[in-house]
Design an enzyme around this catalytic site. Structure first.
Site, PDB file in Angstrom:
ATOM      1  CD  GLU A  75      38.993  36.091  40.768  1.00 33.10           C
ATOM      2  OE1 GLU A  75      38.817  36.674  39.691  1.00 33.10           O
ATOM      3  OE2 GLU A  75      38.085  35.888  41.587  1.00 33.10           O
TER       4      GLU A  75
ATOM      5  CE  LYS B  11      29.521  38.179  39.095  1.00 34.05           C
ATOM      6  NZ  LYS B  11      30.681  38.453  39.940  1.00 34.05           N
TER       7      LYS B  11
HETATM    8  C1  ISJ Z   1      35.907  36.598  33.882  1.00 35.03           C
HETATM    9  C2  ISJ Z   1      36.973  37.391  33.935  1.00 35.03           C
HETATM   10  O1  ISJ Z   1      37.251  38.180  35.020  1.00 35.03           O
HETATM   11  C3  ISJ Z   1      36.464  38.113  36.181  1.00 35.03           C
HETATM   12  C4  ISJ Z   1      35.358  39.078  36.125  1.00 35.03           C
HETATM   13  C5  ISJ Z   1      35.498  40.352  36.623  1.00 35.03           C
HETATM   14  C6  ISJ Z   1      34.379  41.369  36.436  1.00 35.03           C
HETATM   15  O2  ISJ Z   1      33.388  41.049  35.786  1.00 35.03           O
HETATM   16  O3  ISJ Z   1      34.504  42.507  36.904  1.00 35.03           O
HETATM   17  C7  ISJ Z   1      36.659  40.728  37.305  1.00 35.03           C
HETATM   18  C8  ISJ Z   1      37.619  39.820  37.568  1.00 35.03           C
HETATM   19  C9  ISJ Z   1      37.403  38.388  37.330  1.00 35.03           C
HETATM   20  O4  ISJ Z   1      36.870  37.793  38.466  1.00 35.03           O
HETATM   21  C10 ISJ Z   1      37.978  37.425  32.832  1.00 35.03           C
HETATM   22  O5  ISJ Z   1      38.989  38.115  32.973  1.00 35.03           O
HETATM   23  O6  ISJ Z   1      37.795  36.726  31.827  1.00 35.03           O
END
Ligand code: ISJ
Length: 421
Positions: free
Chosen positions: A228, A183
């Site tokens: 988060e 990932k």
């Molecule tokens: C990286 C980001 O968000 C992150 C990525 C996510 C995803 O890919 O589903 C969800 C929440 C966050 O952990 C962002 O908002 O810039």
């Protein structure tokens, strides 16, 4: 007093700190904390109207490079050891408190990391309201004049335009499918330009009102409303809210509920989520005597998106501060990838931009080490009349570049709307 950690030894002036409780009869009259902020260098950490706001600089430190967290933690230990504190509240966040923001990368880049001790802090927790002052500072608990909106705002692509970014995502997918990693989180930026310097309180007030379940922050130009929580430490309890796996909302409640059910069963999103939870659980384990890691995520509803979410909890084993825990957790697979070193290297190789303080810990800490460090997402950086906005997406095998671009647009919405509407 600003210092650069790791530099020459300077004579430190001990801080004289005083926290008083605002009597219940007056506490009700103190309106929204965000409305107390002055235009000059406001500091904020707010959720559902509670949290901390601050202003003025009683002391600060700037750090860079791979030792940015440990240098800042050392400075904080020295600062707290020297300070004289009278605290009649003794809640997490009362007494001596610093706000902080760190860079994503170990590489020295355009931004540095910072801890700031404000001259004045106002805190609210439930019905309690308190005021902390440092030195001779005095606090005013009346709302400041309303900020003006950004003037003549225009948006432009940042480092890469949409099609260029999709090519980078496609390349990452091919590297994942070749077995190089599992990932990676790839981000992009947008540049907003106004015709006059932007008052950070404008987007802050709007974010706090529109995203009450997120943490609305501003530290040294970095602002946003993050959903988060990288790590919170409060009286021995350690918690983390891990997010990964996203669907855009449609605005139609019934369709959104169907989407939430789809998200909860999407194998691509569950896989992406699992990596993020595992990275946090594994990083916290050495610091906790017992831990609770739920097996199944829940769906977190935000006004713009739905996320898969897991709340991890543990009991702190030793005395590591919340900042030391944040340093151990950063970057989780929610913003880096899996395996972490491979993902970090690939991010610097292909992302095409310097993340600065985006996707890194932002928050506050008190003298006991209790504190909250969110991940600086749904965020932007104000520099005079310019704002740089950031959004990123977790990429796994089978991710579709077009869908990821659309997801990144949805993640720009909070800051974009807060600046414009
Ligand atoms: C990286 C980001 O968000 C992150 C990525 C996510 C995803 O890919 O589903 C969800 C929440 C966050 O952990 C962002 O908002 O810039």
């Amino acid at each position: 007093m600003t210092q650069t950690a790791g530099g020459t030894s300077e004579v430190r002036t001990p801080l004289d700190v005083r926290t008083v409780l605002v009597p219940a009869s007056d506490a009700a009259a103190v309106g929204a904390l965000v409305d107390l902020l002055p235009a000059e260098a406001p500091l904020s950490w707010l959720r559902r109207g509670e949290g901390l706001v601050g202003w003025g600089v009683a002391a600060s430190v700037r750090t860079t490079g791979p030792t940015r967290f440990s240098d800042a933690a050392k400075w904080w230990s020295e600062t707290t050891a020297l300070a004289t504190v009278t605290d009649e509240v003794e809640e997490p966040g009362s007494g001596l408190v610093c706000f902080g923001a760190f860079t994503f990368s170990d590489e020295p880049g355009s931004a540095d990391s910072v801890l700031i001790v404000p001259e004045v802090i106002v805190g609210r927790r439930g019905d309690l309201v308190w005021v902390t002052t440092v030195g001779d500072a005095t606090a005013s608990l009346t709302a400041t004049t309303a900020p003006a909106p950004p003037a003549d705002l225009t948006f432009a692509d940042g480092a890469l335009n949409g099609p260029q970014w999709m090519t980078v995502v496609a390349h990452a997918v091919s590297r994942i499918e070749a077995g190089d990693l599992e990932k990676i989180v790839l981000a992009r930026d947008l540049i907003a330009e106004a015709s006059a310097p932007i008052d950070p309180r404008w987007p802050l007030r709007r974010l706090a009102a529109s995203y009450p379940t997120c943490w609305t922050f501003h530290v040294d130009g970095l602002f946003g409303a993050t959903p988060e929580m990288l790590v919170r430490r409060e009286r021995g309890l350690v918690t983390s809210r891990v997010l990964a796996g996203t669907i855009r909302r449609t605005g139609d409640d019934e369709r959104d509920l169907a989407l939430a059910a789809m998200l909860a069963h999407s194998s691509k999103d569950l896989e992406e989520h699992e990596y993020a939870v595992r990275s946090v659980a594994e990083a916290l384990e050495p610091y906790c005597s017992s831990m609770n890691v739920p097996e199944t995520p829940f769906v977190l509803h935000l006004p713009n998106v739905l996320h898969l979410a897991t709340d991890v909890a543990g009991v702190a084993r030793d005395g590591e501060s919340s900042l030391e825990l944040a340093a151990a957790l950063h970057p989780s697979a929610a913003v880096g990838g899996t395996p972490t070193p491979v993902a970090r290297a690939l991010i610097s190789e292909i992302e095409g931009m310097d993340r600065g303080r985006y996707a890194a810990p932002v928050g506050w800490m008190d003298a006991t080490g209790d504190g909250e460090w969110g991940i600086a997402l749904r965020s932007g950086v104000i520099d005079g009349a310019t704002v740089r906005l950031f959004a990123g997406c977790g990429i796994v095998g089978g991710s579709d570049p077009q869908a990821e671009l659309a997801e990144s647009q949805a993640k720009f919405v909070p800051v974009r709307d807060a600046l414009t509407s």
